[in-house]
Design an enzyme around this catalytic site. Structure first.
Site, PDB file in Angstrom:
ATOM      1  N   GLU A 288      47.271  55.671  60.597  1.00  0.00           N
ATOM      2  CA  GLU A 288      47.192  56.537  61.779  1.00  0.00           C
ATOM      3  C   GLU A 288      47.514  55.779  63.063  1.00  0.00           C
ATOM      4  O   GLU A 288      48.149  56.316  63.965  1.00  0.00           O
ATOM      5  CB  GLU A 288      45.802  57.183  61.858  1.00  0.00           C
TER       6      GLU A 288
ATOM      7  N   GLU B 145      42.252  59.812  52.391  1.00  0.00           N
ATOM      8  CA  GLU B 145      40.981  60.352  52.900  1.00  0.00           C
ATOM      9  C   GLU B 145      40.364  61.444  52.037  1.00  0.00           C
ATOM     10  O   GLU B 145      39.151  61.484  51.847  1.00  0.00           O
ATOM     11  CB  GLU B 145      41.162  60.898  54.328  1.00  0.00           C
TER      12      GLU B 145
END
Ligand code: NAD
Length: 707
Positions: A107, A127
């Protein structure tokens, strides 16, 4: 460590490098975030800088967010501010990646204006397997860079892609061979020369063709299939949909709200619990601090059968030379041929090259002579399951092995105290209980006797790491942790088919709930004869229940051995492991039930689950109370790593707290009413904790044996 130490700024003429060095894997923890913030501010404010490079030292670019922060206050706001600051920099920012870049690590790179990577870099967003969604802009930036469809794929598959694939998908701009730092600086200079400028991911738009209703429906189907009983995959889809519908800033707010909602879910708490539980197993509170394990450079394995061969492979894979000994020359030949086949299949599947195979095979030295074990630092016995035989082997080992060598047995059911007593050095004797296939299954139960020395325990805990196993320490008892808990779970499954449930109904209920495979299918796979042999040899230990494991015995007596001869609880076509319902098996089971006068009963899915799982959890509480396991989370690791218990339910002890101990106690009492106390006596610790209104987690943190 201060933020100054982990993040530094260097100059290379007109370019600035922000370099992070936070071993071992550059996790983005609070210190790293603070250091990055001030470094980015400093560089962005410096008018002499024309471009910024973000890179990490050590084995990898940022490996991900800090899991230890999951249970604390939300950090998304902090991440968002940092990433927005990077994205808002007035000069081009390039992320130079290497290693394994996951989750938050990726990210941060998405918030940079350009991304380059070393060829071997692996990039992914795992995730959803932790019960959450990317929460630091990933669900909003990734679809802007590669379209919604591919972004959904990356998030839902949770599998990393390599740099070449990432370039194809559009989130890596260039692959840098050779020195990453100088290559990335070169890339940035060329970019500036070519007039390249700031390119903010947040300003990109998501191509409509990648975000059709069809795409989202397909993704939802994929999420339901990959993650049954879980929500995070579906939430990730909703967050990506939000990215297609909302302005960037609003999308980020939406993502934050959803990720924090996910963190409160049982599936996320369970996954985080499982993650830390695996790291906790090596901590053994009662061993003196200073005790070190001995180095293991040379190993020995006795018995070249199913288990011995797999264990030898583990050592060879770890780069440790191993002598593989069998009493029988033909068995040794067979064992070596099996090992060769295992490696060949790795080569065929592209997991290993021919040179790697040859190198590993040279580490395995066959032998028929105990004198070849003289130099071994650890010897693992994996011969037939027979006490007299094992004692004879350990007597020979006592003579052959050097002083201080760890003498381990892979027994599943025999009393290791008695095996140790056959030697003059019981302190060096220990159980190393591998699971089949030993070269694949991550679990290793390490079984200490009352005499096992601290040094032997530490040595085995260290060697487990080299073998890439997750070791869990247990005390000697019948079945240790895993198989002892399995007893009631399997007993009820077998009893229910005698009461008229079909094997399919029992297995489907268990699999629907999340077990990797229903227990009756497992019996077919392992061999009904294997179970029957164990039951027969240990009949004296079992309660006086005439129906005890009688489903297994009935099938065995009818010549049904499971997959190996194509018929067991199910039937199988040759060469195919698909379970097919078999009326013949049902009639054998019915006949045995009639003979034993087992009353018929209707089984709801709920009852199947309760009757299998409650005895399992109840036995776990006994194991804890007796100190057979050091801590509840160790029991959870045994079952998630070795028995196909769903990680997203955390393990049996975590699950006991999830449903609540009063529910478990009430369930045990309900079935005690129906079936009598023989199998349904609640564990004393269960009764005690319910009386005190405490959870298992509370008991453990206050007074558990692992404290
Ligand atoms: P196996 O029958 O496949 O292999 C046993 C091997 O030991 C044979 O090759 C045999 O020739 C050899 N052997 C017998 N006596 C010997 C001696 N005196 N010296 C040297 N070699 C000797 O058995 P397995 O399934 O590999 O099981 C081995 C052990 O591991 C048993 O104690 C078993 O309970 C335990 N175990 C098995 C499993 C499993 O799933 N198979 C799982 C965990 C533990």
């Amino acid at each position: 460590m201060s933020s100054v130490a982990v993040v530094r700024v260097e100059r290379d003429a007109e370019l600035a490098l922000i370099i992070v060095d936070s071993p071992p894997v550059n996790t983005i923890d609070g210190t790293v975030r603070a250091g990055l913030s001030s470094a980015v501010r400093e560089v962005a404010a410096d008018a002499t800088v024309r471009g910024m490079l973000l890179l990490c030292e050590g084995r990898t670019f940022f490996s991900g967010a800090d899991m230890a922060e999951f249970s604390g206050p939300p950090r998304e706001e902090e991440y968002r501010r940092l990433f927005n600051a990077i994205e808002a920099a007035p000069i081009p920012v390039v992320a130079a990646m290497h290693g394994t870049v996951l989750g938050g690590g990726l990210e941060i790179a998405l918030a940079c204006h350009y991304r380059v990577a070393a060829p071997a870099t692996r990039l992914g967003m795992p995730e959803v397997t932790l019960g959450i969604i990317p929460g630091a802009g990933g669900t909003q930036r990734l679809p802007r860079l590669m379209g919604a469809e591919h972004a959904l794929n990356l998030m839902l598959s949770a599998k990393p892609v390599d740099a070449a694939e990432a370039q194809k998908l559009g989130f890596v701009d260039s692959i840098i061979s050779g020195d990453l730092r100088s290559g990335a600086l070169g890339y940035l200079r060329e970019l500036l020369v070519a007039g390249g400028s700031v390119r903010k991911t947040c300003d990109m738009s998501i191509p409509a063709a990648t975000a059709t209703i069809d795409v989202f429906e397909r993704a939802a189907r994929q999420a339901r299939k990959l993650y049954p009983n879980r929500r995070a995959g579906l939430v990730a889809i909703e967050a990506v949909r939000a990215a297609t519908q909302m302005p960037f800033a609003a999308g980020l707010e939406y993502e934050t709200r959803r990720v924090n909602e996910c963190k409160q879910s049982t599936e996320s708490k369970a996954a985080v619990h499982a993650f830390f539980a695996e790291r906790a197993t090596r901590h053994i509170p009662d061993l003196p601090d200073g005790v070190q394990g001995r180095p293991v450079a040379l190993a020995g394995v006795i018995g070249a059968g199913t288990m011995g061969g797999g264990i030898a492979i583990c050592f060879a894979n770890a780069g440790i030379a191993v002598t593989l000994l069998d009493a029988d020359a033909a068995a040794l030949e067979r064992g070596l041929a099996n090992i060769e086949r295992t490696y060949q299949s790795m080569v065929d599947r592209g997991r290993l090259d021919a040179a790697g195979k040859a190198q590993r095979l040279t580490r395995i030295r066959p032998s028929l002579d105990y004198r070849d074990l003289a130099a071994a630092d650890v010897v693992i016995e994996a011969a037939f399951e027979d006490m007299a035989l094992k004692q004879a082997i350990f007597r020979q080992l006592d003579t052959a092995a050097k002083p201080g060598a760890v003498l381990a047995t892979n027994t599943s059911t025999l009393d290791i105290e008695q095996i140790a007593a056959a030697t003059g050095r019981p302190g060096d004797v220990i159980g190393m209980h591998f699971f089949s296939p030993a070269n694949v299954m991550p679990l290793l139960e390490v079984v200490r006797t009352t005499k096992t020395s601290a040094t032997a325990i530490r040595t085995v805990m260290h060697v487990a790491k080299a073998l890439r196993k997750t070791p869990v320490l247990a005390k000697v008892c019948y079945g240790f942790i895993g198989n002892r808990m399995m007893e009631g779970y399997a007993r009820e499954a077998g009893r229910m088919v005698l009461e008229g449930a079909t094997p399919r109904a029992v297995d489907s209920a268990l699999e629907g709930w999340g077990m990797a495979m229903g227990i009756l299918g497992v019996f077919d796979m392992a061999g009904i004869d294997v179970g029957v042999n164990v039951h027969t040899a240990n009949a004296h230990r079992y309660p006086p229940d005439p129906t005890y494991y009688q489903a297994d015995f009935a099938l065995h007596e009818a010549g049904r051995l499971g997959q190996k001869n194509g018929k067991g609880y199910y039937r199988y076509e040759p060469g195919n492991r698909t379970r097919i319902d078999d009326p013949e098996a049902l009639s054998i089971l019915r006949a045995r039930a009639r003979k034993l006068q087992v009353p018929e009963r209707e089984h709801s899915e709920q009852e199947i689950l309760e009757r299998c799982l409650y005895p399992l959890l109840n036995e776990g509480l006994r194991i804890l109370e007796e100190g057979v396991a050091l801590r509840a989370s160790d029991i959870d690791v045994v079952w998630t790593a070795g028995y196909g218990f769903p990680r997203y339910r955390g393990g049996p002890m975590f699950y006991a707290d999830t449903i609540g101990l009063p529910t478990l106690l009430a369930g045990m009492e309900k079935y005690r009413e129906s079936f009598g106390p023989m199998h349904w006596q609640p564990a004393p610790l269960l009764v005690q904790l319910v009386e005190q209104g405490r959870t298992l987690a509370q008991w453990e943190s206050q007074s558990g044996p692992g404290r």
